[in-house]
Scaffold this active site. Structure first.
Site, PDB file in Angstrom:
ATOM      1  N   TYR A 125       0.799  -1.222   0.000  1.00 50.04           N
ATOM      2  CA  TYR A 125       0.000   0.000   0.000  1.00 50.04           C
ATOM      3  C   TYR A 125       0.838   1.281   0.000  1.00 50.04           C
ATOM      4  CZ  TYR A 125      -4.607  -2.122   0.468  1.00 50.04           C
ATOM      5  OH  TYR A 125      -5.769  -2.790   0.217  1.00 50.04           O
ATOM      6  N   LYS A 176       2.181 -15.746   3.564  1.00 44.11           N
ATOM      7  CA  LYS A 176       2.481 -16.646   2.449  1.00 44.11           C
ATOM      8  C   LYS A 176       3.989 -16.864   2.507  1.00 44.11           C
ATOM      9  CE  LYS A 176       1.331 -18.813  -1.412  1.00 44.11           C
ATOM     10  NZ  LYS A 176       0.412 -19.973  -1.512  1.00 44.11           N
ATOM     11  N   ASP A 209      -3.825 -18.605   1.389  1.00 41.88           N
ATOM     12  CA  ASP A 209      -4.755 -19.344   0.520  1.00 41.88           C
ATOM     13  C   ASP A 209      -5.532 -20.381   1.330  1.00 41.88           C
ATOM     14  OD1 ASP A 209      -2.296 -20.611   0.847  1.00 41.88           O
ATOM     15  OD2 ASP A 209      -2.158 -21.340  -1.216  1.00 41.88           O
ATOM     16  N   ASP A 233      -6.707  -6.900   3.665  1.00 38.68           N
ATOM     17  CA  ASP A 233      -7.755  -6.278   2.859  1.00 38.68           C
ATOM     18  C   ASP A 233      -8.638  -7.357   2.237  1.00 38.68           C
ATOM     19  OD1 ASP A 233      -9.186  -4.312   1.364  1.00 38.68           O
ATOM     20  OD2 ASP A 233      -7.980  -4.864  -0.375  1.00 38.68           O
ATOM     21  N   ASP A 237     -12.792  -8.810   3.376  1.00 38.73           N
ATOM     22  CA  ASP A 237     -13.991  -8.880   2.534  1.00 38.73           C
ATOM     23  C   ASP A 237     -14.600 -10.280   2.625  1.00 38.73           C
ATOM     24  OD1 ASP A 237     -13.742  -6.244   1.668  1.00 38.73           O
ATOM     25  OD2 ASP A 237     -14.106  -6.756  -0.437  1.00 38.73           O
TER      26      ASP A 237
HETATM   27  C1  IPM Z   1     -10.689  -1.148   2.718  1.00 41.31           C
HETATM   28  C2  IPM Z   1     -10.758  -0.616   1.311  1.00 41.31           C
HETATM   29  C3  IPM Z   1      -9.534   0.219   1.036  1.00 41.31           C
HETATM   30  C4  IPM Z   1      -8.314  -0.667   1.210  1.00 41.31           C
HETATM   31  C5  IPM Z   1      -9.524   0.899  -0.343  1.00 41.31           C
HETATM   32  C6  IPM Z   1     -10.761   1.733  -0.561  1.00 41.31           C
HETATM   33  C7  IPM Z   1      -8.279   1.722  -0.548  1.00 41.31           C
HETATM   34  O1  IPM Z   1     -10.880  -1.652   0.412  1.00 41.31           O
HETATM   35  O2  IPM Z   1     -10.706  -0.336   3.657  1.00 41.31           O
HETATM   36  O3  IPM Z   1     -10.652  -2.368   2.902  1.00 41.31           O
HETATM   37  O4  IPM Z   1      -7.896  -1.334   0.261  1.00 41.31           O
HETATM   38  O5  IPM Z   1      -7.769  -0.674   2.304  1.00 41.31           O
HETATM   39 MN    MN Z   2     -11.012  -3.618   1.319  1.00 46.57          MN
END
Ligand code: IPM
Ligand code: MN
Length: 331
Positions: A125, A176, A209, A233, A237
């Site tokens: 990042y 990893k 993974d 990240d 999700d």
């Molecule tokens: C998150 C988002 C951000 C990230 C993006 C919007 C830059 O996906 O907060 O998880 O990748 O950290």
């Molecule tokens: Mn994210």
């Protein structure tokens, strides 16, 4: 004394869910003084400001920052994300991204309860790398992952401190290491050294993974997970998807050293496709506000908000929040 909160409603559904989160915080009896900051894609389109250094300096004076969501389809991807969200994470040294997941994964009978601690200021990042011979057949692009001993260690230590306070007292390092040998080795060695300070905390290691499979098939194995910025990240999700959906996923961007304010935001984005429909679930924003209350020392109120969110609420954005407020009053 009232807690001083900087509020960045942002774009799309951001302002709507943020108003509801503030309503719930007040209904929980917490005294807050809010100041609105008009930032995000819409502001950028109006006058070019994303997050100036002077605005950033204003934010430094607050006890916490509550953010809804930022980004509009009219602004090229990355501009607001890097210029606002990542700039706050880096400049305010919000080195821990804490994302709790409580829910029952599809196909499971009992709920899981784990927390991902994502390193929030390093990894791929930081923008290390560059491009050569752009647009030619010989183009080269590199994008390095920056991992410092200091950055890894403070994040790993936070994860162990958190686990030590939880009932199961278990931390899993996710990385990893079999392929990313340089960064993985730094993470693994740092993890092993910090683990020695916490003899009561059990440890495990999963490749990222494999962790994706376990999130779906065996999420109960996890208590606290610590991982790098990019793996965190992606994993969070997936964590949201197996824990009732992204409408419930909350997050805290923490500066545990408290050299400045921490920032609290739902995991979801600005969802321009549902703006104005009332379909946005404010629960993720409300649970993010509960994480803010924890960090402000309002733990009892935070627990009450979480308890009020435990059962799903139905209806529009406002109706869901009102149900949660009513549950708070009923206690
Ligand atoms: C998150 C988002 C951000 C990230 C993006 C919007 C830059 O996906 O907060 O998880 O990748 O950290
Ligand atoms: Mn994210």
């Amino acid at each position: 004394m009232a807690h001083r909160i900087a509020v960045i409603g942002g774009d799309g559904i951001g302002p709507d869910v943020t108003i509801e989160a503030l309503k719930v915080v007040r209904a929980a009896g917490v005294d807050i003084l809010t100041t609105d900051f008009d930032l995000g894609g819409a502001r950028y389109l109006r006058d070019g400001e994303i997050l100036s250094d002077s605005t950033l300096d204003q934010l430094r004076d607050f006890d916490a920052i509550l953010l809804g969501a930022v980004g509009t389809p009219d602004v090229p991807p990355g501009v607001i994300e890097r210029g606002l969200l990542l700039k706050m994470r880096f400049e305010l040294d919000l080195y821990v991204n804490q994302r709790p997941f409580v829910g029952t994964a599809p196909g499971h009978m009992k709920p899981h309860d784990f927390i991902v601690i994502r390193e929030n200021t390093e990894g791929p990042y930081v923008g290390e790398g560059g491009v050569l011979r752009k647009g030619t057949p010989n183009e080269v692009a590199t994008q390095g992952s920056v991992n410092t001993r200091m950055g890894v260690e403070r994040c790993v230590r936070y994860a162990f401190e958190l686990a030590a306070k939880r009932q199961r007292k278990h931390v899993t390092l996710v990385h990893k290491t079999n392929v990313l040998t340089f960064a993985g080795d730094l993470w693994q060695r740092t993890f092993d050294i910090v683990a020695k300070e916490f003899p009561n905390v059990a440890t495990a290691y999963n490749h990222v993974d494999a962790a994706c499979i376990y999130f779906v098939q065996d999420p109960h194995r996890y208590d606290v997970i610590v991982t790098d910025n990019l793996f965190g990240d992606i994993l969070t999700d997936l964590g949201g998807a197996v824990s009732g959906g992204i409408g419930l996923a909350s997050s805290a961007n923490l500066n545990p050293a408290r050299t400045g304010p921490s920032m609290f935001e739902p995991v979801h984005g600005s969802a321009p496709d549902i703006v104005g429909t009332g379909k946005a679930n404010p629960t993720a924003a409300i649970l993010s506000a509960a994480l803010m209350l924890d960090f402000l020392g309002e733990n009892a109120a935070a627990e009450r908000v979480r308890a009020a969110c435990a059962e799903p609420a139905a209806g529009s954005t406002v109706e869901i929040a009102n149900t949660i407020v009513a549950r708070l009053g009923a206690k």
